[in-house]
Write a protein that holds these residues in place. Sequence first.
Motif, PDB file in Angstrom:
ATOM      1  N   ILE A   1      14.296  18.647  64.491  1.00 29.53           N
ATOM      2  CA  ILE A   1      14.922  17.318  64.561  1.00 29.53           C
ATOM      3  C   ILE A   1      15.604  17.053  63.223  1.00 29.53           C
ATOM      4  O   ILE A   1      14.975  17.128  62.167  1.00 29.53           O
ATOM      5  N   ALA A   2      16.885  16.795  63.290  1.00 34.58           N
ATOM      6  CA  ALA A   2      17.639  16.493  62.076  1.00 34.58           C
ATOM      7  C   ALA A   2      17.445  15.035  61.711  1.00 34.58           C
ATOM      8  O   ALA A   2      17.420  14.167  62.584  1.00 34.58           O
ATOM      9  N   LEU A   3      17.253  14.786  60.432  1.00 33.42           N
ATOM     10  CA  LEU A   3      17.180  13.396  59.957  1.00 33.42           C
ATOM     11  C   LEU A   3      18.449  13.113  59.150  1.00 33.42           C
ATOM     12  O   LEU A   3      18.727  13.792  58.158  1.00 33.42           O
ATOM     13  N   THR A   4      19.258  12.151  59.627  1.00 32.96           N
ATOM     14  CA  THR A   4      20.536  11.878  58.935  1.00 32.96           C
ATOM     15  C   THR A   4      20.575  10.429  58.497  1.00 32.96           C
ATOM     16  O   THR A   4      19.883   9.568  59.038  1.00 32.96           O
ATOM     17  N   ALA A   5      21.457  10.211  57.529  1.00 36.36           N
ATOM     18  CA  ALA A   5      21.627   8.841  57.026  1.00 36.36           C
ATOM     19  C   ALA A   5      22.390   8.020  58.063  1.00 36.36           C
ATOM     20  O   ALA A   5      23.217   8.539  58.801  1.00 36.36           O
ATOM     21  N   HIS A   6      22.105   6.767  58.083  1.00 34.34           N
ATOM     22  CA  HIS A   6      22.635   5.868  59.113  1.00 34.34           C
ATOM     23  C   HIS A   6      24.145   5.937  59.286  1.00 34.34           C
ATOM     24  O   HIS A   6      24.661   6.094  60.378  1.00 34.34           O
ATOM     25  N   ALA A   7      24.871   5.803  58.181  1.00 37.07           N
ATOM     26  CA  ALA A   7      26.316   5.611  58.298  1.00 37.07           C
ATOM     27  C   ALA A   7      27.092   6.909  58.495  1.00 37.07           C
ATOM     28  O   ALA A   7      28.264   6.884  58.808  1.00 37.07           O
ATOM     29  N   MET A   8      26.413   8.013  58.312  1.00 36.06           N
ATOM     30  CA  MET A   8      27.147   9.277  58.366  1.00 36.06           C
ATOM     31  C   MET A   8      27.230   9.788  59.799  1.00 36.06           C
ATOM     32  O   MET A   8      26.522  10.716  60.186  1.00 36.06           O
ATOM     33  N   ALA A   9      28.108   9.168  60.572  1.00 39.15           N
ATOM     34  CA  ALA A   9      28.163   9.491  61.986  1.00 39.15           C
ATOM     35  C   ALA A   9      28.491  10.954  62.253  1.00 39.15           C
ATOM     36  O   ALA A   9      27.959  11.561  63.170  1.00 39.15           O
ATOM     37  N   GLY A  10      29.364  11.532  61.441  1.00 39.50           N
ATOM     38  CA  GLY A  10      29.774  12.906  61.677  1.00 39.50           C
ATOM     39  C   GLY A  10      28.649  13.923  61.492  1.00 39.50           C
ATOM     40  O   GLY A  10      28.719  15.035  62.012  1.00 39.50           O
ATOM     41  N   ASP A  11      27.619  13.504  60.762  1.00 42.93           N
ATOM     42  CA  ASP A  11      26.508  14.425  60.497  1.00 42.93           C
ATOM     43  C   ASP A  11      25.815  14.883  61.780  1.00 42.93           C
ATOM     44  O   ASP A  11      25.327  16.001  61.867  1.00 42.93           O
ATOM     45  N   ARG A  12      25.768  14.005  62.739  1.00 39.67           N
ATOM     46  CA  ARG A  12      25.002  14.291  63.957  1.00 39.67           C
ATOM     47  C   ARG A  12      25.552  15.496  64.707  1.00 39.67           C
ATOM     48  O   ARG A  12      24.827  16.432  65.028  1.00 39.67           O
ATOM     49  N   GLU A  13      26.896  15.432  64.967  1.00 41.41           N
ATOM     50  CA  GLU A  13      27.482  16.545  65.716  1.00 41.41           C
ATOM     51  C   GLU A  13      27.288  17.856  64.961  1.00 41.41           C
ATOM     52  O   GLU A  13      26.988  18.886  65.547  1.00 41.41           O
ATOM     53  N   ARG A  14      27.467  17.751  63.637  1.00 40.19           N
ATOM     54  CA  ARG A  14      27.316  18.970  62.839  1.00 40.19           C
ATOM     55  C   ARG A  14      25.880  19.493  62.943  1.00 40.19           C
ATOM     56  O   ARG A  14      25.647  20.701  63.003  1.00 40.19           O
ATOM     57  N   ALA A  15      24.928  18.548  62.996  1.00 40.43           N
ATOM     58  CA  ALA A  15      23.525  18.957  63.102  1.00 40.43           C
ATOM     59  C   ALA A  15      23.270  19.654  64.436  1.00 40.43           C
ATOM     60  O   ALA A  15      22.655  20.721  64.499  1.00 40.43           O
ATOM     61  N   LEU A  16      23.807  19.081  65.506  1.00 36.17           N
ATOM     62  CA  LEU A  16      23.606  19.686  66.821  1.00 36.17           C
ATOM     63  C   LEU A  16      24.312  21.044  66.895  1.00 36.17           C
ATOM     64  O   LEU A  16      23.797  21.991  67.478  1.00 36.17           O
ATOM     65  N   GLU A  17      25.503  21.100  66.302  1.00 33.41           N
ATOM     66  CA  GLU A  17      26.238  22.369  66.284  1.00 33.41           C
ATOM     67  C   GLU A  17      25.446  23.445  65.546  1.00 33.41           C
ATOM     68  O   GLU A  17      25.443  24.613  65.926  1.00 33.41           O
ATOM     69  N   ALA A  18      24.801  23.023  64.438  1.00 35.25           N
ATOM     70  CA  ALA A  18      24.058  24.000  63.630  1.00 35.25           C
ATOM     71  C   ALA A  18      22.813  24.524  64.376  1.00 35.25           C
ATOM     72  O   ALA A  18      22.267  25.554  64.009  1.00 35.25           O
ATOM     73  N   GLY A  19      22.399  23.789  65.418  1.00 28.80           N
ATOM     74  CA  GLY A  19      21.270  24.291  66.208  1.00 28.80           C
ATOM     75  C   GLY A  19      20.098  23.330  66.310  1.00 28.80           C
ATOM     76  O   GLY A  19      19.035  23.695  66.832  1.00 28.80           O
ATOM     77  N   CYS A  20      20.236  22.119  65.813  1.00 31.85           N
ATOM     78  CA  CYS A  20      19.146  21.151  65.920  1.00 31.85           C
ATOM     79  C   CYS A  20      18.988  20.721  67.382  1.00 31.85           C
ATOM     80  O   CYS A  20      19.938  20.685  68.147  1.00 31.85           O
ATOM     81  N   ASP A  21      17.758  20.394  67.772  1.00 33.58           N
ATOM     82  CA  ASP A  21      17.505  19.970  69.135  1.00 33.58           C
ATOM     83  C   ASP A  21      17.751  18.480  69.315  1.00 33.58           C
ATOM     84  O   ASP A  21      18.084  18.028  70.400  1.00 33.58           O
ATOM     85  N   ASP A  22      17.500  17.730  68.256  1.00 30.78           N
ATOM     86  CA  ASP A  22      17.699  16.276  68.337  1.00 30.78           C
ATOM     87  C   ASP A  22      17.949  15.765  66.921  1.00 30.78           C
ATOM     88  O   ASP A  22      17.923  16.536  65.959  1.00 30.78           O
ATOM     89  N   TYR A  23      18.220  14.493  66.817  1.00 37.82           N
ATOM     90  CA  TYR A  23      18.435  13.927  65.485  1.00 37.82           C
ATOM     91  C   TYR A  23      17.871  12.527  65.479  1.00 37.82           C
ATOM     92  O   TYR A  23      17.698  11.885  66.528  1.00 37.82           O
ATOM     93  N   ASP A  24      17.593  12.032  64.318  1.00 37.22           N
ATOM     94  CA  ASP A  24      17.234  10.623  64.175  1.00 37.22           C
ATOM     95  C   ASP A  24      17.796  10.152  62.853  1.00 37.22           C
ATOM     96  O   ASP A  24      18.130  10.948  61.974  1.00 37.22           O
ATOM     97  N   THR A  25      17.973   8.833  62.736  1.00 35.79           N
ATOM     98  CA  THR A  25      18.598   8.307  61.527  1.00 35.79           C
ATOM     99  C   THR A  25      17.543   7.699  60.612  1.00 35.79           C
ATOM    100  O   THR A  25      16.504   7.199  61.060  1.00 35.79           O
TER     101      THR A  25
END
Lengths: 123, 709
Positions: free
Chosen positions: A79-103
């Motif tokens: 599970i990727a943990l990303t900062a709230h405002a960095m919307a682009g981080d999520r797609e990059r996290a999923l692309e890199a192979g993460c199963d899910d993300y949370d802010t």
Amino acid sequence: MARILLVEDNEMNRDMLSRRLERKGFEITMAVDGREGVEMAKAGDYDLILMDMSLPEIDGWEATRQLRAAPDTERTPIIALTAHAMAGDRERALEAGCDDYDTKPIELDRLLSKINALLEKNT
Amino acid sequence: MPRSSTARKSAEPDRSAAAHRQAALLRLSTEIAAAHDEEGIYRSVVHGLHDEALGYNFLGVFLLDPESGDRVLQASMGWPDVPDAWRVHRGEGLSEQALLDGELHYTADVTRESRYLPSLASGSEVDVPLRVDGTTIGVLVVESAEPNAFGGEDFEILNAAANQASIAVGRARLLASERRRADEHKALLDTMADLSAELELSRVLQAVLVRAVSLLGVTGGEVAIWEEEAQELVVLASQNIGKDSTGTRLKPGEGAMGTVARTQEPIIIPSYAEWLGRSTKYSDLTIHSVMAAPLLIGRRLVGAIATIHADPEREFGPEDMRLLNLFAPQAAIAIENARLYTEAQRQKQYFEELLQNSPVAIVTLDRDYSIVSCNPNFESLFGYSSDEAVGRNLDELITTEATRTEAEQYTREALDRAVHGIGRRQRKDGTLVDVEVLGVPVIVDGERVGLMGLYHDITELLRARQEAEAANSAKSQFLASMSHELRTPLNAIIGYSEMLQEEAEDLGHAEFGGDLQKIHTAGRHLLSLINNVLDLSKIEAGRMELYLEDFDASTMIDDVVTTVRPLVDKNSNSLEVEQADDLGSMHADLTKVRQMLLNLLSNACKFTEGGAITLAAERGKDNGREIITFSVRDTGIGMTPEQMERLFEAFSQAEASTTSKYGGTGLGLAITRRFTNMMGGDVQVVSAPGEGSTFTIRLPAAVEAAPAT
């Protein structure tokens, strides 16, 4: 008892999240940067990895790619943990192979539901 | 040939005398034909008949003065001591009869006629009328000292001579009239030449006036122009009226010119002194009669012209009016031209002033790109004086080798169309200057005569822009680090307070729960403020980007509802969600849509107590485009129209007083509106005080990628 590897460079975040998750009954191991995270993940047998994305040495995206490339960890839920405002981080996290993300900041209930969902899926 | 003539006593003509007479008559004809004018003709007649071969010793030609009826001597031979233009009054002398009936009259013995005027040759007399175009104009008088001196042959000769003379006179008069017309024509042509040669109005009008006075044979005259503003005539030209009247002002209706200005019709005033309309401004002058005409361009009055006779004997007639009417348009055109010229001069001066004082460097080039002129700012921008620059090739003067080709390309293009660009040019001292260049063709009467270049020094502008960019970059950097530096400790506050709450409950210390909750809530609030400020900064800086992705609208709504639930409960509100079944998926910026809905919902929670909040979502069409409409309805305090006006502006809660009561930065709605705009949608509000508010967001179901705003 599920074993979770928490990769997080910020000491207070590490402390808080680990303590809160431990109180919910998880066994938490911690890594302080991307390189250590990859090494520990390969060395240990974790049920799930919580990966901060902005990490020193190797960042979270690169660490995830390396883990997905290694046979021992290619199926471990991340599970990727990303900062709230960095919307682009999520797609990059999923692309890199993460199963899910949370802010961050972490809302414990929301994170717990994501952790449990992945753990159930994997058993 | 008078029988009594001393030349030939014999009544019998011999062959040689006859030949001489024929020769004399031929000479007579030739001389008459050769005469240039009437005077010459009369002289030729009397000279020719006085020839020795013919023997007429006393003779003269009188013309009738139609006005007086007198006969006036034009030419004579043999009468000593007769005055020039000797006048024989009406009713006197024998020769009047021929004038009256147009026939030749022979008086064999003049001494027996009571009307005979004694002269030297008091014998017999022949009077032959001179007739032109059927009118008797004069009489040829031939006398002999002896009675019964003339016979049939004389009558034939004298009739023939009179006929010849009459024909010649008719022709001469025709010629003179033609000449006069030619003179008029020439005067007009000269006047027109003056118009183009001299543009100073008073001088042109004076020239027109002088010609008019001369051609009309009047004493003098005046020309005035109409001043539209003052509604008065002002005399600009004055010729020989007894004083210099220039500058005299006349109201409409005042004097002769004022009268024609009002009536717009020419006028003849036979006796000015008795005319009721006369102006007191001319009472000191000797003016017998006046003729005046308005000066018109079309039907517009531009002035008036007047001519006067000071001589009581002279009067104006239709012919004079005809002549004046020939001059009036010329004077009118002169006035109009002067007005147009003055106007053109003023404009020229205006543009020259503009050029001289323009803050932009301006240079004009001919078709060969040589400098024709430049303004002071060009001189100061590039360091070349006008004298140094004129005649030089512009691009050779102010470009370097590096920029020459590009500059020449610009210049060539500017001959055809306007060219705009930014470049670097070289000053006389070798330093470079950044300029904005505008090149435009100069087209006169459809012909490209060259081009004009405008240079604006943008050194300061570029520096300011670089500084602004550096400042902006520093600001972005600052905001990015702020974002991190502020959030890190805040995350600790939020996280630890939340954790402590959980621990306190676990450890049975519920009494700390309330305070810990306050810390946690305050931290969350601060975080949302920081996030909003950062968002708005990014939007203002054009750095906010859309991350478009496909997502399920219902799932997103569920997520939002979960997040907002604690806020709903806080003010004892209820939250109802009305989702259409066909809501489906959206392609939009998920984070921003979530954020907008959270903004609207948290506002609804904030301004409603113990009420109902409804979140509705449906899919629809707008102009053939699939849209999703979200609306957030509350039963809260509502707003006045004045409050709604500024609702979506940054930092504007409806009123300052609400801020202290309800908190918040007033940024949420400003951000919401900007987000909807970025995604091609809009947000609207319907509200009334005490009746709650309904905010509606409409977004395309599939947002199109667009450049960042």
